[in-house]
Enzyme design. Structure first.
Site, mmCIF file in Angstrom:
data_model
loop_
_atom_site.group_PDB
_atom_site.id
_atom_site.type_symbol
_atom_site.label_atom_id
_atom_site.label_comp_id
_atom_site.label_asym_id
_atom_site.label_seq_id
_atom_site.Cartn_x
_atom_site.Cartn_y
_atom_site.Cartn_z
ATOM 1 C CE LYS A 57 -2.445 3.749 -1.883
ATOM 2 N NZ LYS A 57 -1.104 2.897 -1.833
ATOM 3 C CD1 TRP A 90 2.630 0.419 -10.421
ATOM 4 C CD2 TRP A 90 3.552 -1.466 -9.658
ATOM 5 N NE1 TRP A 90 1.946 0.155 -9.409
ATOM 6 C CE2 TRP A 90 2.369 -0.797 -9.115
ATOM 7 C CE3 TRP A 90 4.381 -2.301 -9.365
ATOM 8 C CZ2 TRP A 90 2.044 -1.790 -8.074
ATOM 9 C CZ3 TRP A 90 3.937 -3.170 -8.225
ATOM 10 C CH2 TRP A 90 2.861 -2.748 -7.600
ATOM 11 C CG HIS A 112 -0.703 3.446 -10.684
ATOM 12 N ND1 HIS A 112 -1.574 2.642 -10.241
ATOM 13 C CD2 HIS A 112 0.450 3.411 -9.799
ATOM 14 C CE1 HIS A 112 -1.178 1.936 -9.176
ATOM 15 N NE2 HIS A 112 -0.237 2.474 -8.916
ATOM 16 C CB SER A 142 -6.240 4.844 0.177
ATOM 17 O OG SER A 142 -5.215 3.956 0.105
ATOM 18 C CE1 TYR A 197 -9.312 -2.384 -1.693
ATOM 19 C CE2 TYR A 197 -11.523 -1.933 -0.761
ATOM 20 C CZ TYR A 197 -10.256 -2.208 -0.676
ATOM 21 O OH TYR A 197 -9.476 -2.247 0.624
ATOM 22 C CE LYS A 262 -8.530 2.899 9.541
ATOM 23 N NZ LYS A 262 -9.630 3.859 9.929
#
Ligand code: A3P
Length: 300
Positions: A57, A90, A112, A142, A197, A262
């Protein structure tokens, strides 16, 4: 074999069940101990591999889109015809590992994994890692929404309770703090690049230029335009090859929320109470003290 044609044998028992691998939780539906062992000990990293690494995230699919577009000189054709999970699989997932092995060089691989579980062969290679971080409060928010729609994950329950679990690292992929401290330990290596980010949000074009420089692949202005246009939140929302509308219903329940939810920085302000935020800050300070790094979300 294309990803769609591979049948996943899932018994109802596997849904929402986690197993531990070296102290980290993984959902059984899409990961296996055997796969994680193979990734760690046997996976052959190649010098021209490019790894897109994040704590979940934090902007993984955004960076994957940016890297795919850079790879195609800003031309969106590849991104519009091939699902992102095939372009940059992934590799710790059961299906992603097969795909990463069979993709042609130069490979783009997402992960990840915390650094201690990453492919050992990476550390003897010249392969590059791009590590994207995000304000952990926004990562948490998130993840809280994502856990409600991602079927392999347990229901997060009440926000407050899930926040405690997140801060203790009792979630898949473990602690955000450990992940960041682990990977940032590589920050002086020349095959390691990190970005936030928030920087991508603030200045996507400038960020893409920095990424190109790290990759040794400068782009002309028009190609750069192509990357920036096609990696915008709106463009990605409309592209079914990266908006997860192709994800099967047994993995993602998109009736309530979406993967590209979002796409803003600072949503935590709408979701955390003052007390929750202060508690978060306290643990953040404890965990991150002594780390000689500053991030856009740190107070001056
Ligand atoms: P939100 O849930 O806050 O919207 P990951 O890919 O690591 O799972 O991260 C997902 C988060 O990145 C989601 O955050 C998603 O909306 C956001 N994201 C993905 N693409 C983006 C883009 N082009 N611009 C801004 N945010 C993006």
């Amino acid at each position: 074999k294309s990803q769609e044609s591979v049948k996943v044998k899932a018994s109802p028992r596997m849904f929402k069940e986690y197993f531990q691998y070296k102290g980290i939780s993984f959902p059984r539906l899409i990961y296996s101990e055997q796969g994680l062992r193979e990734v760690e000990n046997e996976f052959q990293v190649q010098d021209d591999d490019v790894f897109n690494v994040t704590y979940q995230k934090s902007g993984t699919v955004w960076m994957l889109e940016i890297l795919s577009l850079i790879h195609s000189n800003g031309d969106p054709s590849w991104c519009r015809t091939v699902p992102n999970w095939d372009r940059g699989p992934w590799y710790e997932t059961v299906l992603g590992l097969q795909k990463a092995r069979s993709n042609q060089a130069p490979r783009l691989i997402s992960s990840h994994l915390p650094v201690q579980l990453f492919a050992k062969s990476f550390f003897q290679s010249k392969a590059k890692v791009l590590y994207t971080l995000r304000n952990p409060k926004d990562v948490f928010v998130s993840l809280y929404h994502f856990a409600q729609i991602f079927r392999p994950y347990k229901e997060p329950g009440q926000l407050d309770q899930f926040l405690q679990q997140f801060l203790e690292g009792d979630v898949p992929f473990g602690s955000w703090f450990d992940h960041v401290k682990g990977w940032m330990g590589l920050r002086d290596q020349e095959n390691f690049f990190w970005i936030t980010y928030e920087e991508l949000q603030q200045d996507l074009r400038g960020s893409v230029e920095r990424i190109c420089q790290f990759l040794g692949k400068p782009l002309e202005a028009r190609a750069l335009d192509g990357v920036v246009e096609n990696a915008s939140f709106q463009a990605m929302k409309q592209n079914k090859m990266c908006n997860f509308s192709l994800a099967p219903g047994f993995l993602l329940d998109q009736t309530q929320s979406s993967f590209l939810r979002k796409g803003i920085a600072g949503d935590w302000k709408n979701q955390l109470t003052a007390a929750q935020s202060e508690n978060f800050d306290r643990i953040y300070r404890e965990q991150m003290q002594g780390l000689d790094l500053s991030f856009p979300w740190d107070e001056p």
